[in-house]
Design an enzyme around this catalytic site. Structure first.
Site, short mmCIF file in Angstrom:
data_model
loop_
_atom_site.label_atom_id
_atom_site.label_comp_id
_atom_site.label_asym_id
_atom_site.label_seq_id
_atom_site.Cartn_x
_atom_site.Cartn_y
_atom_site.Cartn_z
N TRP A 56 0.89 -1.30 -0.12
CA TRP A 56 0.02 -0.02 -0.02
C TRP A 56 0.98 1.23 0.09
O TRP A 56 0.69 2.29 -0.71
CB TRP A 56 -0.99 -0.05 1.09
CG TRP A 56 -1.91 -1.28 1.23
CD1 TRP A 56 -2.25 -1.96 1.99
CD2 TRP A 56 -2.87 -1.41 -0.07
NE1 TRP A 56 -3.16 -3.07 1.61
CE2 TRP A 56 -3.50 -2.63 0.51
CE3 TRP A 56 -3.39 -0.89 -1.04
CZ2 TRP A 56 -4.55 -3.38 -0.27
CZ3 TRP A 56 -4.44 -1.35 -1.92
CH2 TRP A 56 -4.78 -2.78 -1.53
N ASP B 29 -1.33 7.14 5.87
CA ASP B 29 -2.29 6.12 5.69
C ASP B 29 -2.73 5.26 6.76
O ASP B 29 -1.74 4.65 7.50
CB ASP B 29 -1.90 5.33 4.47
CG ASP B 29 -3.05 4.30 4.18
OD1 ASP B 29 -3.95 4.10 4.86
OD2 ASP B 29 -2.66 3.51 3.04
N LYS C 298 -11.54 -1.36 7.39
CA LYS C 298 -10.37 -2.34 8.09
C LYS C 298 -10.84 -2.28 9.36
O LYS C 298 -10.41 -3.08 10.28
CB LYS C 298 -9.00 -1.86 7.97
CG LYS C 298 -8.70 -1.72 6.32
CD LYS C 298 -8.39 -3.30 5.81
CE LYS C 298 -8.17 -3.18 4.24
NZ LYS C 298 -7.37 -2.37 3.59
C1 LIG Z 1 -6.74 -2.01 2.39
C2 LIG Z 1 -5.83 -0.94 2.47
C3 LIG Z 1 -5.80 0.05 1.23
C4 LIG Z 1 -6.30 0.09 0.10
O1 LIG Z 1 -7.72 0.27 0.33
P1 LIG Z 1 -9.02 0.57 -0.71
O2 LIG Z 1 -10.08 1.34 0.02
O3 LIG Z 1 -9.38 -0.92 -1.23
O4 LIG Z 1 -8.58 1.36 -1.69
C5 LIG Z 1 -4.87 1.18 1.66
N1 LIG Z 1 -3.94 1.24 2.47
C6 LIG Z 1 -4.03 0.29 3.71
C7 LIG Z 1 -2.82 0.24 4.83
C8 LIG Z 1 -4.94 -0.64 3.59
O5 LIG Z 1 -4.92 -1.88 4.58
#
Ligand SMILES: *Cc1c(COP(=O)(O)O)cnc(C)c1O
Length: 358
Positions: A101, A168, A192
Site C-alpha cells: 500500500w 495512511d 478495516k
Molecule cells: C486496504 C488498504 C488500502 C486500500 O484500500 P481501498 O479502500 O481498497 O482502496 C490502503 N492502505 C492500507 C494500509 C490498506 O490496508
C-alpha cells in the site's frame, strides 16, 4: 442462530453486532421516517443529524483539535493516494516504503510530481519498519503507512517529524490513541476497522491546504468537501450510517483507551502462542509487530503441514486466516470488533494441532 464462526478477515472486517442490528432496523425504517436508509434523501434533517453525529463521534473519540476537520468520501483509500499528491505535493515528497500500500501511494504521487522512497523494507519482504533515516527539511511532506495490513508490521507511536506528516491509517485507525496534531493528514478506508467498504475518512489540517500551485479538480480538492460538510455530492449514505453505529458502539465500551487495552490483550495472546508453539513462527520483526494483523507461517521443517492446519482451523470455525499471497502462511486480523474469545479459539486450535503432531 447462525453457525459459530470466528472471523479474522483482513478487510472488509468484522463489525460489532450492535452496528449490524442497527443497520438491519434502518434498512426497514430510518429513524421512524417510514423510509429505508437506502432511500432517504441526504438533504433531510434526519440524515443531516446522522452526518453530524458521525463527525462528532470522530472528533470526540480521536480528540481531533479544531485545527483539523474530518471528511467522508468515496473512492477507497486507493483514491486518497492521488488526493494526497494533488493537495500537498508542490516540489518534492518522501514516502516510507513499508509495503504494497505504501508503494502504491508513492507510485500515485510520482504520476503527479517528484516523490521518492526515503527508506524501504522490501529487502526483507517488508517484515520490518525502517528506522534511523535522515528526513530532509525541504520536502513538502513525509508519507507513512502506520499499519501494513499485508505484512503485519505497525508504527505504533506518533512520529515527531520535522516536516508535515501524512499517514495512511486504513488498518489501525481507532485502535490506539493518536495525537492528531502531529499530522497534516490522516486518511484511510473504513472497511478495516471502523465500518463497511464504500467510505473513506480524511482528517485534514485546514491551514495546510491551498499551498500548491496546480489546478485541483473540484472532486479531488479537500477544500470542496470541508466546505460542504462531505455533502458536495451524494455521500455513501449506508456506509456512513454503519460507520456511525460502529463508532457509537466504540464509545459505549469506553472509547479508544478501552479498545486499545483489548487490542493489546488479543495481540499478546496470539503472539504469545506463536512464540510458544513449535509448529509456527511469526514473520514480522518482533519490535514492529502489528496489533491488528498477525502474520505467521509454519515453523521450518513443518511447511508441508500448512494445508492441513488450514483445513483443521476451518473445521473449528476459523475464517479468513489465509495469509496474503505475497507472504503466504497465515494472517489473523484482530480488528476492534474481534473479541478475546475469538483469539482464544484460534489459540486453542493451534495448541490442539501441535498435540496432534508430537
Ligand atoms: C486496504 C488498504 C488500502 C486500500 O484500500 P481501498 O479502500 O481498497 O482502496 C490502503 N492502505 C492500507 C494500509 C490498506 O490496508
Amino acid at each position: 442462530m447462525s453457525k459459530k464462526v470466528h472471523v479474522f478477515n483482513a478487510g472488509p472486517c468484522l463489525l460489532p453486532q450492535e452496528a449490524i442490528d442497527s443497520a438491519i432496523a434502518a434498512l426497514k425504517d430510518f429513524k421512524g421516517t417510514g423510509i429505508s436508509v437506502l432511500s432517504v434523501s441526504h438533504r433531510t434533517k434526519e440524515w443531516e443529524e446522522t452526518m453530524d453525529e458521525c463527525r462528532a463521534l470522530w472528533k470526540e473519540l480521536l480528540n481531533i483539535p479544531d485545527t483539523h476537520e474530518v471528511v467522508f468520501l468515496g473512492g477507497g483509500a486507493s483514491l486518497q493516494f492521488l488526493y494526497v499528491a494533488m493537495n500537498f505535493l508542490e516540489k518534492k515528497a518522501a514516502y516510507l516504503d513499508t509495503g504494497v500500500w505504501a508503494h502504491k501511494a508513492l507510485q500515485q504521487a510520482q504520476g503527479i510530481g517528484e516523490a521518492y522512497a526515503i527508506a524501504c523494507s522490501a529487502d526483507k519482504n517488508y517484515t520490518y519498519i525502517p528506522k534511523g533515516y535522515e528526513i530532509p527539511k525541504d520536502i513538502d511532506y513525509l508519507h507513512i503507512t502506520t499499519n501494513n495490513t499485508i505484512y503485519g508490521t505497525e508504527i505504533k507511536e506518533d512520529y515527531d517529524c520535522p516536516v508535515p506528516l501524512i499517514a495512511d491509517m486504513s488498518s489501525d485507525i481507532m485502535s490506539r490513541p493518536v495525537d492528531v496534531s502531529k499530522y497534516d493528514l490522516i486518511y484511510g478506508g473504513a472497511q478495516k476497522n471502523v465500518g463497511p467498504a464504500g467510505v473513506v475518512f480524511a482528517i485534514i489540517r485546514k491551514d495546510a491546504l491551498g499551498k500548491v500551485s496546480r489546478y485541483i479538480p473540484t472532486m479531488l480538492d479537500y477544500r470542496t468537501h470541508i466546505d460542504k460538510g462531505s455533502m458536495f455530492n451524494t455521500p455513501p449514505v449506508f456506509a456512513i450510517y454503519i460507520m456511525t453505529e460502529t463508532l457509537r458502539w466504540l464509545k459505549s465500551i469506553g472509547g479508544i483507551p478501552a479498545i486499545q487495552k483489548r487490542n493489546q490483550e488479543k495481540a499478546a495472546l496470539l503472539y504469545g502462542e506463536i512464540d510458544r508453539n513449535s509448529m509456527f513462527v511469526g514473520t514480522a520483526a518482533k519490535e514492529d509487530r502489528s496489533l491488528m494483523n498477525v502474520c505467521f507461517v509454519m515453523a521450518p521443517g513443518k511447511e508441508d503441514l500448512q494445508d492441513e492446519f488450514m483445513a483443521f482451523a476451518k473445521a473449528q470455525g476459523m475464517v479468513g486466516i489465509k495469509g496474503h499471497r505475497s507472504v503466504g502462511g497465515f494472517r489473523a486480523s484482530l480488528y476492534n470488533a474481534c473479541t478475546l474469545e475469538d483469539v482464544q479459539a484460534l489459540v486453542d486450535c493451534m495448541k490442539e494441532f501441535e498435540k496432534l503432531h508430537c
